[in-house]
Design a protein around this motif. Structure first.
Motif, PDB file in Angstrom:
ATOM      1  N   SER A 270       0.936  -1.174   0.119  1.00 16.10           N
ATOM      2  CA  SER A 270      -0.243  -0.087   0.000  1.00 16.10           C
ATOM      3  C   SER A 270       0.975   1.295  -0.007  1.00 16.10           C
ATOM      4  O   SER A 270       2.126   1.238   0.308  1.00 16.10           O
ATOM      5  CB  SER A 270      -1.116   0.000   1.193  1.00 16.10           C
ATOM      6  N   ALA A 271       0.280   2.349  -0.196  1.00 15.67           N
ATOM      7  CA  ALA A 271       0.805   3.691  -0.290  1.00 15.67           C
ATOM      8  C   ALA A 271       0.275   4.781   0.131  1.00 15.67           C
ATOM      9  O   ALA A 271      -1.239   4.710  -0.042  1.00 15.67           O
ATOM     10  CB  ALA A 271       1.612   3.665  -1.716  1.00 15.67           C
ATOM     11  N   LEU A 272       0.698   6.001   0.624  1.00 15.25           N
ATOM     12  CA  LEU A 272      -0.218   6.952   1.032  1.00 15.25           C
ATOM     13  C   LEU A 272       0.273   8.293   0.983  1.00 15.25           C
ATOM     14  O   LEU A 272       1.642   8.291   1.093  1.00 15.25           O
ATOM     15  CB  LEU A 272      -0.343   6.438   2.851  1.00 15.25           C
ATOM     16  N   ASP A 273      -0.403   9.102   0.437  1.00 18.03           N
ATOM     17  CA  ASP A 273       0.181  10.532   0.105  1.00 18.03           C
ATOM     18  C   ASP A 273      -0.865  11.491   0.540  1.00 18.03           C
ATOM     19  O   ASP A 273      -2.137  11.378   0.443  1.00 18.03           O
ATOM     20  CB  ASP A 273       0.701  10.660  -1.087  1.00 18.03           C
ATOM     21  N   ILE A 274      -0.585  12.578   1.099  1.00 21.02           N
ATOM     22  CA  ILE A 274      -1.379  13.668   1.415  1.00 21.02           C
ATOM     23  C   ILE A 274      -1.929  14.631   0.128  1.00 21.02           C
ATOM     24  O   ILE A 274      -2.914  15.059   0.108  1.00 21.02           O
ATOM     25  CB  ILE A 274      -0.669  14.843   2.415  1.00 21.02           C
ATOM     26  N   ASP A 275      -1.364  14.178  -1.059  1.00 21.24           N
ATOM     27  CA  ASP A 275      -1.916  15.032  -2.168  1.00 21.24           C
ATOM     28  C   ASP A 275      -3.186  14.259  -2.585  1.00 21.24           C
ATOM     29  O   ASP A 275      -3.185  13.229  -3.108  1.00 21.24           O
ATOM     30  CB  ASP A 275      -0.867  14.963  -3.260  1.00 21.24           C
ATOM     31  N   PRO A 276      -4.414  15.071  -2.583  1.00 17.89           N
ATOM     32  CA  PRO A 276      -5.632  14.343  -2.802  1.00 17.89           C
ATOM     33  C   PRO A 276      -5.694  13.988  -4.639  1.00 17.89           C
ATOM     34  O   PRO A 276      -6.353  13.045  -4.726  1.00 17.89           O
ATOM     35  CB  PRO A 276      -6.622  15.613  -2.572  1.00 17.89           C
ATOM     36  N   GLU A 277      -4.853  14.585  -5.364  1.00 25.07           N
ATOM     37  CA  GLU A 277      -4.939  14.307  -6.660  1.00 25.07           C
ATOM     38  C   GLU A 277      -4.305  12.986  -6.910  1.00 25.07           C
ATOM     39  O   GLU A 277      -4.467  12.421  -8.186  1.00 25.07           O
ATOM     40  CB  GLU A 277      -4.133  15.656  -7.459  1.00 25.07           C
ATOM     41  N   LEU A 278      -3.544  12.712  -5.863  1.00 26.10           N
ATOM     42  CA  LEU A 278      -2.774  11.128  -6.264  1.00 26.10           C
ATOM     43  C   LEU A 278      -3.745   9.802  -5.793  1.00 26.10           C
ATOM     44  O   LEU A 278      -3.408   8.962  -6.040  1.00 26.10           O
ATOM     45  CB  LEU A 278      -1.496  10.931  -5.340  1.00 26.10           C
ATOM     46  N   ALA A 279      -4.629  10.479  -5.063  1.00 24.06           N
ATOM     47  CA  ALA A 279      -5.683   9.154  -4.425  1.00 24.06           C
ATOM     48  C   ALA A 279      -6.223   8.343  -5.744  1.00 24.06           C
ATOM     49  O   ALA A 279      -6.701   8.846  -6.498  1.00 24.06           O
ATOM     50  CB  ALA A 279      -6.577   9.785  -3.405  1.00 24.06           C
ATOM     51  N   GLY A 280      -6.009   7.022  -5.464  1.00 25.52           N
ATOM     52  CA  GLY A 280      -6.650   6.069  -6.564  1.00 25.52           C
ATOM     53  C   GLY A 280      -5.796   5.816  -7.653  1.00 25.52           C
ATOM     54  O   GLY A 280      -5.964   5.087  -8.631  1.00 25.52           O
ATOM     55  N   THR A 281      -4.645   6.599  -7.796  1.00 25.88           N
ATOM     56  CA  THR A 281      -3.523   6.545  -8.829  1.00 25.88           C
ATOM     57  C   THR A 281      -2.803   5.098  -8.537  1.00 25.88           C
ATOM     58  O   THR A 281      -2.328   4.639  -7.516  1.00 25.88           O
ATOM     59  CB  THR A 281      -2.598   7.641  -8.811  1.00 25.88           C
ATOM     60  N   ASP A 282      -2.637   4.331  -9.691  1.00 28.89           N
ATOM     61  CA  ASP A 282      -1.551   3.293  -9.497  1.00 28.89           C
ATOM     62  C   ASP A 282      -0.396   3.472  -9.279  1.00 28.89           C
ATOM     63  O   ASP A 282       0.342   4.523  -9.902  1.00 28.89           O
ATOM     64  CB  ASP A 282      -1.927   2.384 -10.845  1.00 28.89           C
ATOM     65  N   LEU A 283       0.416   3.017  -8.239  1.00 29.57           N
ATOM     66  CA  LEU A 283       1.803   3.342  -8.218  1.00 29.57           C
ATOM     67  C   LEU A 283       2.621   3.163  -9.051  1.00 29.57           C
ATOM     68  O   LEU A 283       3.556   4.224  -9.190  1.00 29.57           O
ATOM     69  CB  LEU A 283       2.225   2.664  -6.723  1.00 29.57           C
ATOM     70  N   ALA A 284       2.345   2.301  -9.977  1.00 29.91           N
ATOM     71  CA  ALA A 284       3.284   2.209 -11.137  1.00 29.91           C
ATOM     72  C   ALA A 284       3.480   3.414 -12.007  1.00 29.91           C
ATOM     73  O   ALA A 284       4.459   3.742 -12.611  1.00 29.91           O
ATOM     74  CB  ALA A 284       3.109   0.822 -11.836  1.00 29.91           C
ATOM     75  N   ASP A 285       2.152   4.105 -12.207  1.00 26.76           N
ATOM     76  CA  ASP A 285       2.103   5.199 -13.084  1.00 26.76           C
ATOM     77  C   ASP A 285       2.942   6.421 -12.395  1.00 26.76           C
ATOM     78  O   ASP A 285       3.112   7.308 -13.191  1.00 26.76           O
ATOM     79  CB  ASP A 285       0.754   5.530 -12.850  1.00 26.76           C
ATOM     80  N   LEU A 286       3.330   6.257 -11.017  1.00 27.75           N
ATOM     81  CA  LEU A 286       4.220   7.539 -10.665  1.00 27.75           C
ATOM     82  C   LEU A 286       5.302   6.848 -10.359  1.00 27.75           C
ATOM     83  O   LEU A 286       6.464   7.854 -10.648  1.00 27.75           O
ATOM     84  CB  LEU A 286       3.606   7.492  -9.207  1.00 27.75           C
ATOM     85  N   ALA A 287       5.807   5.663 -10.111  1.00 30.07           N
ATOM     86  CA  ALA A 287       7.160   5.447  -9.893  1.00 30.07           C
ATOM     87  C   ALA A 287       7.734   4.623 -10.433  1.00 30.07           C
ATOM     88  O   ALA A 287       8.839   4.046 -10.512  1.00 30.07           O
ATOM     89  CB  ALA A 287       7.209   4.574  -8.181  1.00 30.07           C
ATOM     90  N   GLY A 288       6.916   3.829 -11.541  1.00 36.09           N
ATOM     91  CA  GLY A 288       7.393   2.756 -12.591  1.00 36.09           C
ATOM     92  C   GLY A 288       7.506   1.709 -12.010  1.00 36.09           C
ATOM     93  O   GLY A 288       8.047   0.613 -12.742  1.00 36.09           O
ATOM     94  N   ALA A 289       7.050   1.288 -10.964  1.00 35.64           N
ATOM     95  CA  ALA A 289       7.015   0.201 -10.080  1.00 35.64           C
ATOM     96  C   ALA A 289       5.955   0.056  -8.982  1.00 35.64           C
ATOM     97  O   ALA A 289       5.144   1.227  -8.912  1.00 35.64           O
ATOM     98  CB  ALA A 289       8.289  -0.153  -9.513  1.00 35.64           C
ATOM     99  N   GLY A 290       5.542  -1.158  -8.611  1.00 36.47           N
ATOM    100  CA  GLY A 290       4.368  -1.392  -7.903  1.00 36.47           C
ATOM    101  C   GLY A 290       3.045  -1.300  -8.392  1.00 36.47           C
ATOM    102  O   GLY A 290       2.147  -0.953  -7.976  1.00 36.47           O
TER     103      GLY A 290
END
Length: 330
Positions: A33-53
């Motif tokens: 799992s992953a958590l961030d305070i940026d509401p725009e990131l909620a529901g984003t697939d981690l791989a789309d942000l980090a290239g993994a996960g």
């Protein structure tokens, strides 16, 4: 076969995103799992942000992030201990171990004894360990020089130089060291506490504690590195007369004697980068890493590699010196 350790990533800024592929590449670890305070990131697939996960959806609430029952939280959010504690307190109270890049957490007993005691008591109460680490503080300017003293019969003083070419570092780091500012802007931001490497005081206290020294005082001096030639990279230019970065010196004294000297210089275009530990004693001793150590790469590695040691450590607020030896995890 031992099952992987389940991890929640807390904080998905540039460093958090760099860390995800490192965690995923290790068979002993699993990001659930992953958590961030940026509401725009909620529901984003981690791989789309980090290239993994891939398949891990970024949570917007703590309850959602804890639903997969992670054992360890990797927290890459803030540098200041008083800002970190409200973030990790609910994790500790959920009996989740903490590994954080918070610099002030690396050795906070001298600088923040009351808050350190609070964290320590909470961690022990819930049976978990809390560790602050990274390349610096956490290794190069505290754990490593402390370990190197083992070959000496007597230590009179310790000096560590960390000289970095910041040209390839991420933008937030280059901004943090004041690259591109004029002298007046640099001084204003330094006065406001915006330009400084957090952690030299903690590193000095770490070394002193390991050597059985009681420091009477510490100091931290921040100065700009001003270039007299144009320095440029792929997407940035620093003109003559402007700062390419920061030169910061931390000192620890017993009486009037300087016993610990920590020189941190990070500047774009810096020549002869290196990491050097120099010991004065019986005998004198020194080691050097030519070219230095890439901060982001090494920080991601040491965070990932520290996770199994934190799992095996005694509950409480820990430092790199009182957890099982950290080595490259599978």
């Amino acid at each position: 076969m031992t099952p992987p350790i389940d991890i929640v990533q807390v904080g998905l800024g540039p460093l958090g995103q760099m860390l995800t592929p490192v965690l995923e590449a290790k068979s002993s670890l699993r990001v659930v799992s992953a958590l961030d305070i940026d509401p725009e990131l909620a529901g984003t697939d981690l791989a789309d942000l980090a290239g993994a996960g891939q398949g891990v959806s970024v949570s917007g609430t703590l309850d959602d992030a804890l639903a997969p029952n992670p054992s360890v939280a990797v927290v890459t959010t803030v540098s200041e201990l008083d800002r970190l504690w409200p973030q990790i307190q609910p994790l500790v109270e959920a009996s989740i171990h903490i590994v954080s890049t918070c610099e002030e957490l690396s050795h906070s007993w001298t600088t923040s004894p009351d808050l350190s005691r609070t964290i320590d008591e909470a961690a022990k109460s819930h049976g978990v360990s809390v560790l602050g680490t990274g390349i610096n503080p956490g290794f190069l300017m505290d754990f490593l020089p402390s370990a190197v003293t083992a070959v000496c019969r007597r230590i009179d003083s310790v000096k560590v130089e960390r000289i970095q070419d910041a040209s390839s570092r991420r933008l937030p780091f280059r901004q943090k060291i004041g690259a591109g500012l004029n002298a007046e802007e640099f001084e204003q931001r330094t006065t406001a506490g915006k330009i400084r490497h957090v952690g030299l005081t903690e590193s000095a206290n770490f070394i002193a504690a390991k050597l059985g020294w009681s420091l009477d005082r510490t100091e931290d001096v921040v100065e700009p590195v001003i270039t007299d030639v144009t320095v440029e990279g792929d997407d940035w230019v620093v003109e003559p007369g402007y700062a390419t970065g920061v030169n910061q010196t931390g000192r620890g004294f017993i009486g009037d004697r300087e016993v610990i000297t920590l020189v941190f210089r990070a500047a774009v275009g810096q020549s002869d980068p290196h990491d050097t530990v120099s010991l004065t004693g019986d005998p004198d001793y020194s080691i050097t890493v030519p070219g230095g150590t890439h901060g982001d790469v090494a920080t991601c590695a040491i965070i990932a590699n520290a996770i199994p040691s934190v799992i095996d450590a005694l509950p409480g607020l820990r430092t790199m010196s009182d957890i099982p030896l950290v080595s490259c995890a599978p």
